[in-house]
Design a protein around this motif. Structure first.
Motif, PDB file in Angstrom:
ATOM      1  N   ILE A 171      83.057  22.813  -9.840  1.00 32.97           N
ATOM      2  CA  ILE A 171      82.165  22.763 -10.992  1.00 32.97           C
ATOM      3  C   ILE A 171      81.711  21.330 -11.261  1.00 32.97           C
ATOM      4  O   ILE A 171      80.704  21.114 -11.930  1.00 32.97           O
ATOM      5  N   LEU A 172      82.412  20.379 -10.698  1.00 29.98           N
ATOM      6  CA  LEU A 172      82.115  18.976 -10.967  1.00 29.98           C
ATOM      7  C   LEU A 172      80.851  18.514 -10.256  1.00 29.98           C
ATOM      8  O   LEU A 172      79.968  17.898 -10.865  1.00 29.98           O
ATOM      9  N   MET A 173      80.740  18.803  -8.962  1.00 25.70           N
ATOM     10  CA  MET A 173      79.587  18.344  -8.193  1.00 25.70           C
ATOM     11  C   MET A 173      79.218  19.285  -7.052  1.00 25.70           C
ATOM     12  O   MET A 173      78.463  18.906  -6.159  1.00 25.70           O
ATOM     13  N   GLY A 174      79.737  20.506  -7.074  1.00 25.98           N
ATOM     14  CA  GLY A 174      79.430  21.431  -5.994  1.00 25.98           C
ATOM     15  C   GLY A 174      79.979  20.923  -4.675  1.00 25.98           C
ATOM     16  O   GLY A 174      81.104  20.458  -4.589  1.00 25.98           O
ATOM     17  N   GLY A 175      79.148  20.965  -3.659  1.00 23.67           N
ATOM     18  CA  GLY A 175      79.553  20.445  -2.363  1.00 23.67           C
ATOM     19  C   GLY A 175      79.036  19.055  -2.091  1.00 23.67           C
ATOM     20  O   GLY A 175      79.235  18.516  -1.001  1.00 23.67           O
ATOM     21  N   ALA A 176      78.363  18.431  -3.063  1.00 19.96           N
ATOM     22  CA  ALA A 176      77.793  17.106  -2.890  1.00 19.96           C
ATOM     23  C   ALA A 176      78.866  16.035  -2.987  1.00 19.96           C
ATOM     24  O   ALA A 176      79.948  16.257  -3.529  1.00 19.96           O
ATOM     25  N   ALA A 177      78.541  14.855  -2.478  1.00 19.79           N
ATOM     26  CA  ALA A 177      79.478  13.738  -2.522  1.00 19.79           C
ATOM     27  C   ALA A 177      79.409  12.979  -3.836  1.00 19.79           C
ATOM     28  O   ALA A 177      80.275  12.155  -4.127  1.00 19.79           O
ATOM     29  N   SER A 178      78.380  13.249  -4.632  1.00 22.00           N
ATOM     30  CA  SER A 178      78.204  12.553  -5.903  1.00 22.00           C
ATOM     31  C   SER A 178      77.759  13.540  -6.964  1.00 22.00           C
ATOM     32  O   SER A 178      77.045  14.507  -6.678  1.00 22.00           O
ATOM     33  N   ALA A 179      78.172  13.272  -8.188  1.00 24.35           N
ATOM     34  CA  ALA A 179      77.697  14.067  -9.312  1.00 24.35           C
ATOM     35  C   ALA A 179      76.265  13.675  -9.639  1.00 24.35           C
ATOM     36  O   ALA A 179      75.827  12.572  -9.310  1.00 24.35           O
ATOM     37  N   PRO A 180      75.485  14.545 -10.276  1.00 26.01           N
ATOM     38  CA  PRO A 180      74.112  14.195 -10.642  1.00 26.01           C
ATOM     39  C   PRO A 180      74.075  13.018 -11.609  1.00 26.01           C
ATOM     40  O   PRO A 180      75.006  12.818 -12.397  1.00 26.01           O
ATOM     41  N   ALA A 181      73.010  12.246 -11.529  1.00 27.76           N
ATOM     42  CA  ALA A 181      72.869  11.085 -12.399  1.00 27.76           C
ATOM     43  C   ALA A 181      72.906  11.499 -13.862  1.00 27.76           C
ATOM     44  O   ALA A 181      72.464  12.602 -14.206  1.00 27.76           O
ATOM     45  N   PRO A 182      73.448  10.644 -14.741  1.00 24.07           N
ATOM     46  CA  PRO A 182      73.514  10.985 -16.163  1.00 24.07           C
ATOM     47  C   PRO A 182      72.139  11.305 -16.730  1.00 24.07           C
ATOM     48  O   PRO A 182      71.197  10.528 -16.580  1.00 24.07           O
ATOM     49  N   SER A 183      72.011  12.462 -17.340  1.00 24.33           N
ATOM     50  CA  SER A 183      70.745  12.890 -17.917  1.00 24.33           C
ATOM     51  C   SER A 183      71.013  14.081 -18.827  1.00 24.33           C
ATOM     52  O   SER A 183      72.099  14.674 -18.810  1.00 24.33           O
ATOM     53  N   ALA A 192      69.517  16.903 -18.502  1.00 28.04           N
ATOM     54  CA  ALA A 192      69.588  18.071 -17.617  1.00 28.04           C
ATOM     55  C   ALA A 192      70.985  18.225 -17.026  1.00 28.04           C
ATOM     56  O   ALA A 192      71.508  19.347 -16.924  1.00 28.04           O
ATOM     57  N   ALA A 193      71.604  17.096 -16.633  1.00 25.53           N
ATOM     58  CA  ALA A 193      72.960  17.151 -16.093  1.00 25.53           C
ATOM     59  C   ALA A 193      73.938  17.662 -17.149  1.00 25.53           C
ATOM     60  O   ALA A 193      74.857  18.432 -16.853  1.00 25.53           O
ATOM     61  N   ALA A 194      73.723  17.230 -18.390  1.00 25.34           N
ATOM     62  CA  ALA A 194      74.577  17.686 -19.485  1.00 25.34           C
ATOM     63  C   ALA A 194      74.441  19.182 -19.693  1.00 25.34           C
ATOM     64  O   ALA A 194      75.443  19.908 -19.826  1.00 25.34           O
ATOM     65  N   LEU A 195      73.206  19.670 -19.726  1.00 25.57           N
ATOM     66  CA  LEU A 195      72.981  21.095 -19.941  1.00 25.57           C
ATOM     67  C   LEU A 195      73.508  21.927 -18.780  1.00 25.57           C
ATOM     68  O   LEU A 195      74.094  22.998 -18.996  1.00 25.57           O
TER      69      LEU A 195
END
Length: 353
Positions: free
Chosen positions: A51-63, A65-68
Motif C-alpha cells: 500500500i506504500l508504493m506498490g511495486g515501484a522503488a519510490s513513493a509518489p511525490a508529495p501532493s 493527489a498522493a494524499a487522496l
C-alpha cells in the motif's frame, strides 16, 4: 447502599448485545476474510501489493493527489473495522457494567496487562481501529498497562498476520515477530503501569465512582450508546482523516528511494524504526510492504525494523488516544516501539535472515 445496586447489575440485554456485536462484527470484518486470505497467502506467497508504493522503488511525490490516493486505499481497507471499533468502544461504556472493566483491566499488577493482551488477540485490528476501543476501556477505568497491552496486542500479536507472514516472508519472520511482540505487549504494559502515580489512581477511582452513579440513575441504554458513539466519532474521526491524508502525502519524505543502497547499517535501521513508528498502515499491511522492499534489494535490517514498528502505533493512533493517556506515557510507548524496531533490525542481520 440501595442506589448503587443497579450499577452492579447491568441491564439483562447489555451483555448479550455486546457479545453478539463483538463476535458477529469480528467474524464479518476479520475472522472470515482472514481465513480465506490465509489460503491465498499459502498458494501465491502474496497477500497483495504494497500500500506504500506498490511495486515501484519510490513513493509518489508529495501532493494532494498522493494524499487522496493513499487515504482512499487505506480507508477502503479499514473502514469496516473502524466502524466496528467505534461501536465496540462506545458499547464498552454503554452496555457493560462500570465495575467490570475496572475489575478485569483496572488493577496495576501484571494481571490486568495479561488480560489486556489476551483479549486483544481475537481482535486483530490495526492500531487506529483498536484506538476507539482503548478510549472506551480507559473511560471505564482500565489501567494504563492493561489498555496499552490491548492496543498493541491487536496488531502485534495478530495470529492472522503471523500466518500471512510465514507463508509470504518465511516462518523465521513470524517467529521473530511473535517473540519480540510478546515482550513488547506485556513488557511495555507492565512498564506503563509502573509510571502511574498515586494521584492518578485516586483520580481514576473518583471517575469510577461518578460513572457508577450515572449508571445507577438509569436511562435508555440505547440512547446513551448512540450519544457516546456520536461523541467519539465526532472527536476521533476528523483528526484521524486529516493525519492519514498528511502521511499519505509525505510518503516520499518518510520512505526514500528503496533499493540496494538501503543497507542493514545501524543508521538505516534506526531511520526505518522511527518512520515505521510514525506511519499508518492497515492490518497486515507490513507484510506486502516488507516483501516489496526486499524484492527491490533493501537490506534485511531495515525490513526487520519495519516488522516491529509499522503495526503497533502511528501518528493518527497517538492523536486519537491523546485524551486517554498522559503525553509522557505515549512518549514512552513511541520510544519503546522504536527500540524494539532497532532490536529487530539487528536481530535479522545477526540471524542471517
Amino acid at each position: 447502599m440501595t442506589s448503587a445496586r443497579p450499577a452492579q447489575s447491568p441491564p439483562s440485554y447489555g451483555w448479550p448485545i455486546f457479545i453478539l456485536l463483538a463476535v458477529a462484527g469480528l467474524f464479518y470484518v476479520k475472522w472470515f476474510p482472514y481465513y480465506h486470505r490465509a489460503f491465498t497467502a499459502e498458494e501465491t506467497h502474496s497477500i497483495g501489493k504494497s500500500i506504500l508504493m506498490g511495486g515501484a522503488a519510490s513513493a509518489p511525490a508529495p501532493s494532494f493527489a498522493a494524499a487522496l490516493d493513499y487515504a482512499f486505499a487505506y480507508g477502503k481497507a479499514i473502514w469496516q473495522a473502524m466502524v466496528l471499533g467505534l461501536l465496540l468502544g462506545s458499547a464498552v461504556q454503554a452496555l457493560l457494567p462500570v465495575q467490570w472493566v475496572a475489575r478485569v483491566l483496572g488493577r496495576r499488577g501484571f494481571g490486568s496487562v495479561a488480560a489486556g493482551g489476551l483479549l486483544a488477540v481475537p481482535g486483530m485490528m490495526c492500531t487506529c481501529c483498536a484506538a476507539p476501543v482503548v478510549v472506551g476501556l480507559r473511560a471505564r477505568n482500565a489501567s494504563a498497562g492493561g489498555a496499552i497491552a490491548f492496543w498493541l496486542g491487536n496488531s502485534v500479536l495478530n495470529p492472522a498476520t503471523l500466518v500471512f507472514m510465514g507463508f509470504v516472508l518465511g516462518w523465521q519472520w513470524s517467529a521473530l515477530r511473535l517473540t519480540l511482540g510478546l515482550l513488547m505487549v506485556f513488557g511495555l504494559g507492565w512498564l506503563c503501569n509502573r509510571f502511574v502515580t498515586p494521584e492518578e489512581s485516586r483520580a481514576a477511582d473518583d471517575r469510577l465512582a461518578q460513572f457508577t452513579q450515572q449508571q445507577a440513575e438509569g436511562g435508555n441504554v440505547f440512547v446513551r450508546w448512540a450519544r457516546i458513539f456520536a461523541r467519539m466519532a465526532v472527536r476521533l474521526v476528523p483528526e484521524y482523516i486529516v493525519l492519514v491524508l498528511l502521511l499519505g502525502a509525505a510518503r516520499a519524505w518518510l520512505f526514500p528511494h528503496i533499493g540496494p543502497e538501503v543497507t542493514s547499517s545501524l543508521g538505516w535501521i534506526v531511520t526505518f524504526s522511527v518512520v515505521g513508528m510514525l506511519f499508518v498502515i492497515p492490518t497486515a499491511g507490513e507484510v506486502p510492504i516488507i516483501q516489496a522492499m526486499l524484492a527491490l534489494g533493501m537490506g534485511v535490517g531495515p525490513a526487520g525494523a519495519l516488522l516491529m514498528t509499522l503495526p503497533p502505533v502511528s501518528v493518527p493512533s497517538f492523536a486519537m488516544l491523546a485524551g486517554s493517556f498522559r503525553p509522557r506515557m505515549l512518549a514512552i510507548v513511541g520510544a519503546t516501539v522504536v527500540l524494539f524496531g532497532v532490536v529487530a533490525g539487528l536481530a535479522t542481520v545477526a540471524l542471517g535472515f
